[in-house]
Design a protein around this motif. Sequence first.
Motif, PDB file in Angstrom:
ATOM      1  N   PRO A  19      -8.966  15.259  17.386  1.00 44.79           N
ATOM      2  CA  PRO A  19      -9.407  15.164  15.987  1.00 44.79           C
ATOM      3  C   PRO A  19      -8.564  14.140  15.226  1.00 44.79           C
ATOM      4  O   PRO A  19      -7.362  14.000  15.469  1.00 44.79           O
ATOM      5  N   MET A  20      -9.190  13.428  14.312  1.00 44.14           N
ATOM      6  CA  MET A  20      -8.484  12.433  13.495  1.00 44.14           C
ATOM      7  C   MET A  20      -8.884  12.608  12.035  1.00 44.14           C
ATOM      8  O   MET A  20     -10.066  12.758  11.725  1.00 44.14           O
ATOM      9  N   ARG A  21      -7.885  12.576  11.174  1.00 43.52           N
ATOM     10  CA  ARG A  21      -8.119  12.689   9.736  1.00 43.52           C
ATOM     11  C   ARG A  21      -8.186  11.287   9.141  1.00 43.52           C
ATOM     12  O   ARG A  21      -7.299  10.460   9.376  1.00 43.52           O
ATOM     13  N   ILE A  22      -9.183  11.035   8.337  1.00 45.73           N
ATOM     14  CA  ILE A  22      -9.416   9.705   7.774  1.00 45.73           C
ATOM     15  C   ILE A  22      -9.212   9.742   6.265  1.00 45.73           C
ATOM     16  O   ILE A  22      -9.841  10.530   5.555  1.00 45.73           O
ATOM     17  N   ASN A  23      -8.321   8.893   5.793  1.00 44.07           N
ATOM     18  CA  ASN A  23      -8.129   8.700   4.353  1.00 44.07           C
ATOM     19  C   ASN A  23      -8.795   7.384   3.983  1.00 44.07           C
ATOM     20  O   ASN A  23      -8.539   6.350   4.614  1.00 44.07           O
ATOM     21  N   LEU A  24      -9.655   7.410   2.989  1.00 45.06           N
ATOM     22  CA  LEU A  24     -10.466   6.253   2.647  1.00 45.06           C
ATOM     23  C   LEU A  24      -9.821   5.442   1.525  1.00 45.06           C
ATOM     24  O   LEU A  24      -9.552   5.961   0.433  1.00 45.06           O
ATOM     25  N   GLU A  25      -9.573   4.171   1.807  1.00 44.60           N
ATOM     26  CA  GLU A  25      -8.996   3.284   0.792  1.00 44.60           C
ATOM     27  C   GLU A  25     -10.103   2.721  -0.076  1.00 44.60           C
ATOM     28  O   GLU A  25     -11.081   2.158   0.426  1.00 44.60           O
ATOM     29  N   ILE A  26      -9.937   2.856  -1.377  1.00 44.55           N
ATOM     30  CA  ILE A  26     -10.920   2.331  -2.316  1.00 44.55           C
ATOM     31  C   ILE A  26     -10.308   1.174  -3.100  1.00 44.55           C
ATOM     32  O   ILE A  26      -9.098   1.151  -3.368  1.00 44.55           O
TER      33      ILE A  26
ATOM     34  N   HIS B 157      -8.502  -5.864  -5.084  1.00 42.56           N
ATOM     35  CA  HIS B 157      -9.366  -6.729  -4.260  1.00 42.56           C
ATOM     36  C   HIS B 157      -8.641  -7.273  -3.034  1.00 42.56           C
ATOM     37  O   HIS B 157      -8.837  -8.427  -2.645  1.00 42.56           O
ATOM     38  N   ARG B 158      -7.809  -6.433  -2.441  1.00 50.85           N
ATOM     39  CA  ARG B 158      -7.127  -6.805  -1.202  1.00 50.85           C
ATOM     40  C   ARG B 158      -7.573  -5.838  -0.098  1.00 50.85           C
ATOM     41  O   ARG B 158      -6.769  -5.271   0.616  1.00 50.85           O
ATOM     42  N   GLY B 159      -8.870  -5.684   0.019  1.00 51.14           N
ATOM     43  CA  GLY B 159      -9.394  -4.671   0.913  1.00 51.14           C
ATOM     44  C   GLY B 159      -9.769  -3.434   0.124  1.00 51.14           C
ATOM     45  O   GLY B 159      -9.739  -3.402  -1.111  1.00 51.14           O
ATOM     46  N   GLY B 160     -10.135  -2.398   0.827  1.00 50.59           N
ATOM     47  CA  GLY B 160     -10.602  -1.188   0.180  1.00 50.59           C
ATOM     48  C   GLY B 160     -12.116  -1.207   0.037  1.00 50.59           C
ATOM     49  O   GLY B 160     -12.747  -2.270  -0.037  1.00 50.59           O
TER      50      GLY B 160
ATOM     51  N   ASP C 110     -10.816   1.397   5.567  1.00 51.30           N
ATOM     52  CA  ASP C 110     -11.467   0.806   4.395  1.00 51.30           C
ATOM     53  C   ASP C 110     -12.792   0.139   4.728  1.00 51.30           C
ATOM     54  O   ASP C 110     -13.271  -0.702   3.974  1.00 51.30           O
ATOM     55  N   SER C 111     -13.386   0.511   5.869  1.00 49.59           N
ATOM     56  CA  SER C 111     -14.685  -0.057   6.218  1.00 49.59           C
ATOM     57  C   SER C 111     -15.367   0.847   7.233  1.00 49.59           C
ATOM     58  O   SER C 111     -14.708   1.599   7.972  1.00 49.59           O
ATOM     59  N   VAL C 112     -16.680   0.752   7.265  1.00 46.17           N
ATOM     60  CA  VAL C 112     -17.451   1.503   8.261  1.00 46.17           C
ATOM     61  C   VAL C 112     -17.071   1.040   9.664  1.00 46.17           C
ATOM     62  O   VAL C 112     -17.003   1.845  10.599  1.00 46.17           O
ATOM     63  N   GLU C 113     -16.789  -0.247   9.820  1.00 47.31           N
ATOM     64  CA  GLU C 113     -16.417  -0.778  11.132  1.00 47.31           C
ATOM     65  C   GLU C 113     -15.112  -0.160  11.618  1.00 47.31           C
ATOM     66  O   GLU C 113     -14.981   0.209  12.799  1.00 47.31           O
TER      67      GLU C 113
ATOM     68  N   PRO D 167      -1.073  -2.475  -7.685  1.00 47.49           N
ATOM     69  CA  PRO D 167       0.067  -3.237  -8.217  1.00 47.49           C
ATOM     70  C   PRO D 167      -0.348  -4.385  -9.126  1.00 47.49           C
ATOM     71  O   PRO D 167       0.484  -4.908  -9.876  1.00 47.49           O
ATOM     72  N   HIS D 168      -1.618  -4.790  -9.061  1.00 48.32           N
ATOM     73  CA  HIS D 168      -2.094  -5.882  -9.914  1.00 48.32           C
ATOM     74  C   HIS D 168      -2.018  -5.533 -11.392  1.00 48.32           C
ATOM     75  O   HIS D 168      -2.017  -6.436 -12.243  1.00 48.32           O
ATOM     76  N   VAL D 169      -1.946  -4.250 -11.715  1.00 53.87           N
ATOM     77  CA  VAL D 169      -1.945  -3.820 -13.115  1.00 53.87           C
ATOM     78  C   VAL D 169      -0.811  -4.474 -13.893  1.00 53.87           C
ATOM     79  O   VAL D 169      -0.999  -4.913 -15.042  1.00 53.87           O
TER      80      VAL D 169
END
Length: 418
Positions: A176-183, A188-191, A158-161, A221-223
């Motif tokens: 090789p590594m597969r990256i799934n990006l959290e949005i 607002h708990r990361g992403g 969830d970050s460039v770092e 889950p905040h919904v």
Amino acid sequence: MKTPPRNPLLLRAAAWASGVVPGLRAPDLGRGGHDAYFSGLQAALKRARVAQPTLVVDLRRLAANIALVRQALAPCGLALRVVTKSLPAPKLLDRVLAGAGTDRLMVFNRVMLDEMVTRHPDADVLTGRPLPARQVADFTHRHANNPAPAAGPQWLADSVERIAEYAEIARANDAPMRINLEIDVGLHRGGLADLAALAAALQAVDAEPLLSVAGLMGYEPHVLGAAAPAAEMGRVKRRYADAVALLAAKLGGTAGLTLNSAGSGTYAMHLADPVANEVSIGSAFVKPAHFDLPTLGDHQPAAFIAQPVLKVMDPAVFPRREALTAAYHALDPNSRRGFFLYGGYGDARPVSPPGLRFSSIYGGRAMLAGSARVDLAQDDFVFLRPTESEGVFLQFGDIAVYDGAAITDWWPTFPIHA
């Protein structure tokens, strides 16, 4: 603390007030003993000679919950990813995977990643949180040459770092590594906070030949806590759709990508989702108490903690408040009987017999209290519902499996893990 002075006048006044002014007297919550379901479960445990705190899973209820999920997802084509931390026993997890017809798993730590490589080597694994680089490096080093799909999970970032850390790990192991990006879709708990952050993350993945984009995850889950859940879910889906559009523009499409969303409490709100292609579900299969939600109204609680009653105190007497005991009973009949259980409650709530509660007067979780109408004796069981499955399921040793008539099996749990 000083012992309260004896005050016969206070005792008589309390007894008189509770009789003359009924509104001062708490309603009696006792309803007798266990109902037919819990009476049957208690009898099964006693026949199995169970005499210690035990976590019980009801096979019939588990199967019914699995069927509900499968029936809900089938018409809309959403795939199911099973959350392993919510089902922390190998045979429990196997039962859900087989019943739901899926091989997609969400895993949250290195211990469970190793377990899945061993037990489900062909599974499609997605990590449920961005794991520390040291955990990822250790796992990748040990499995760099393992061809099993589970040995090459989708790593959530969830970050460039974090992506830079994973790129370094990939280079160090020539893996090789597969990256799934959290949005961030509103929790607002990361992403990744916005489209600019997502674009930067995509660029960071593209800059390392050993990394590839596996998809997106947007957890929401905040919904359910929003004043207008449907309106907030609409905003979530718009944020997700915008992220998918950017992903498609950068990659030339989204075919073959994992577009993950939802959780147990919200999966039913995604059945007409035009963007996400899978949902994550775990707790809904056993429905602990924190999942008593409108969206899970048809699901049944399928897990209980059975606690043996070691001692019954009738009437209950409270330490350092002996002189006030009669007044307490007069004003609150639900304090009349005290029940001391074996202990090790986990994070759970008493559900049977009805009318039991932890005594605030006695203090903490040392004693359950109930009225004279609560029918419960020494060596009977009190049943509690775990508030959640992760963590609590690991506190009681092997899980007792109940088929509606008898304890038919014992399921070991996974190793204790964070």
